[in-house]
Design a protein around this motif. Sequence first.
Motif, PDB file in Angstrom:
ATOM      1  N   ILE A  95       0.844  -1.194   0.000  1.00  0.00           N
ATOM      2  CA  ILE A  95       0.000   0.000   0.000  1.00  0.00           C
ATOM      3  C   ILE A  95       0.878   1.242   0.000  1.00  0.00           C
ATOM      4  CG2 ILE A  95      -1.886   1.191   1.180  1.00  0.00           C
ATOM      5  CD1 ILE A  95      -2.212  -1.474   2.812  1.00  0.00           C
ATOM      6  N   VAL A  97       0.765   5.439   0.577  1.00  0.00           N
ATOM      7  CA  VAL A  97      -0.095   6.416   1.243  1.00  0.00           C
ATOM      8  C   VAL A  97       0.680   7.712   1.430  1.00  0.00           C
ATOM      9  CG1 VAL A  97       0.562   5.568   3.536  1.00  0.00           C
ATOM     10  CG2 VAL A  97      -1.576   6.824   3.248  1.00  0.00           C
ATOM     11  N   VAL A 107      -7.411   4.626   8.057  1.00  0.00           N
ATOM     12  CA  VAL A 107      -6.663   3.542   7.410  1.00  0.00           C
ATOM     13  C   VAL A 107      -6.165   2.526   8.430  1.00  0.00           C
ATOM     14  CG1 VAL A 107      -4.742   2.994   5.880  1.00  0.00           C
ATOM     15  CG2 VAL A 107      -5.950   5.163   5.614  1.00  0.00           C
ATOM     16  N   CYS A 144      -2.180  -0.952  -4.245  1.00  0.00           N
ATOM     17  CA  CYS A 144      -3.172   0.106  -4.128  1.00  0.00           C
ATOM     18  C   CYS A 144      -2.502   1.284  -3.442  1.00  0.00           C
ATOM     19  CB  CYS A 144      -4.396  -0.360  -3.337  1.00  0.00           C
ATOM     20  SG  CYS A 144      -4.007  -1.022  -1.700  1.00  0.00           S
ATOM     21  N   LEU A 146      -3.382   5.388  -1.408  1.00  0.00           N
ATOM     22  CA  LEU A 146      -4.185   6.545  -1.011  1.00  0.00           C
ATOM     23  C   LEU A 146      -3.418   7.773  -1.435  1.00  0.00           C
ATOM     24  CD1 LEU A 146      -5.245   5.265   2.470  1.00  0.00           C
ATOM     25  CD2 LEU A 146      -6.858   6.160   0.807  1.00  0.00           C
ATOM     26  N   LEU A 162     -12.593   9.258  -1.586  1.00  0.00           N
ATOM     27  CA  LEU A 162     -12.932   8.954  -0.193  1.00  0.00           C
ATOM     28  C   LEU A 162     -13.227  10.192   0.637  1.00  0.00           C
ATOM     29  CD1 LEU A 162     -10.259   6.203   0.619  1.00  0.00           C
ATOM     30  CD2 LEU A 162     -12.662   5.860   0.003  1.00  0.00           C
ATOM     31  N   ASP A 270      -8.028   9.961  -2.479  1.00  0.00           N
ATOM     32  CA  ASP A 270      -8.589   8.961  -3.380  1.00  0.00           C
ATOM     33  C   ASP A 270      -7.931   7.614  -3.142  1.00  0.00           C
ATOM     34  OD1 ASP A 270     -10.130  10.947  -4.809  1.00  0.00           O
ATOM     35  OD2 ASP A 270      -8.240  11.575  -5.725  1.00  0.00           O
ATOM     36  N   PHE A 271      -8.718   6.560  -3.310  1.00  0.00           N
ATOM     37  CA  PHE A 271      -8.173   5.205  -3.270  1.00  0.00           C
ATOM     38  C   PHE A 271      -7.989   4.744  -4.709  1.00  0.00           C
ATOM     39  CE2 PHE A 271      -8.316   0.591  -3.037  1.00  0.00           C
ATOM     40  CZ  PHE A 271      -7.474   0.338  -1.964  1.00  0.00           C
ATOM     41  N   ARG A 287     -10.571  -1.445  -0.386  1.00  0.00           N
ATOM     42  CA  ARG A 287     -11.399  -0.353  -0.915  1.00  0.00           C
ATOM     43  C   ARG A 287     -12.822  -0.431  -0.349  1.00  0.00           C
ATOM     44  NH1 ARG A 287     -12.503  -0.157  -7.242  1.00  0.00           N
ATOM     45  NH2 ARG A 287     -13.340  -2.202  -6.708  1.00  0.00           N
ATOM     46  N   LEU A 290     -12.778   0.749   3.310  1.00  0.00           N
ATOM     47  CA  LEU A 290     -12.537   2.173   3.477  1.00  0.00           C
ATOM     48  C   LEU A 290     -13.755   2.990   3.062  1.00  0.00           C
ATOM     49  CD1 LEU A 290      -8.849   2.534   2.230  1.00  0.00           C
ATOM     50  CD2 LEU A 290      -9.678   2.684   4.577  1.00  0.00           C
TER      51      LEU A 290
END
Length: 295
Positions: A95, A97, A107, A144, A146, A162, A270-271, A287, A290
Amino acid sequence: MDIRHLRHFLALVEEGSFTRAARREFIVQSGFSSSIRALENDLGVDLYVKGTRPPRLTAEGRALIPAAREALRSFHAVHDAVGQAGRRLTGWLTIGVFTHVEHLVPVAGVLSRMTALHPALELRMSQLPTEVMLQRLADGRLDCALLSAPEAAPRELEITHLATEPFVLAGSRGHPLHRSSSIGLADLANQRFVEMPRYWAVRTELDRLFREAGLRRERVCEVDDWGMALDLVAGGAGLAFLPRAVAEQGRDAGVWSVTLDDAVVERPVDFVLPRGEAATPAARRLRTELVAAVS
């Protein structure tokens, strides 16, 4: 070799009749016989003695029974594993972020629950600039992320919004603008600023705003940490655009903050994950969790 041929062969063994075996497999008898012949052709042997009723297996046919059963068990195990992949999460979830997002999107709480429910799931998190995360999503090094997705994000990425975080102009109480009843973008011309790095999404947005307004600002320094930026503002180094939640933490240190009269500065959260089958089950589950958490 077609797995159906092995299944038909075992049906013949267990039913002892072409008619009953074909009925059990929901296939016409001629098609069933063709399936057995195709298996014999693949193996290059006769599996039963032709013309015998009930069909009598050859030595090769008897030898095939345990192997055929094991092959079917393995085949079903593969399907079970794939079918449960979205429910039983395993392996690594990588991930990306950006910083200072937990107050907007929980998160840590969501990931904690996921790892408790799926103990075979392992997480690898990296705080990275938006441009770097987009590149790593594209080449598969991130599952993925954020981030603040740009309007021209690659089409192979799927974006789910999000949250949105407002930014405010912050300064020390000794700054001349502190006495202003209202502040617009033009009031910031040639002011000294504590800036975020150029590859941060908010810096890109600020550069665009000033460029389109035909204004320039003076960069005192660049920092990649909101806490350090706040300390520099409190010390009088210059103005800064900070997340509202960060700026509010500086009140006791004499930091004031306002929104501009004529411009909106904000950071979308945004994811982002690869589109379609390229997305891992764990990324898709994250996703979903969240979105539920911020709804």
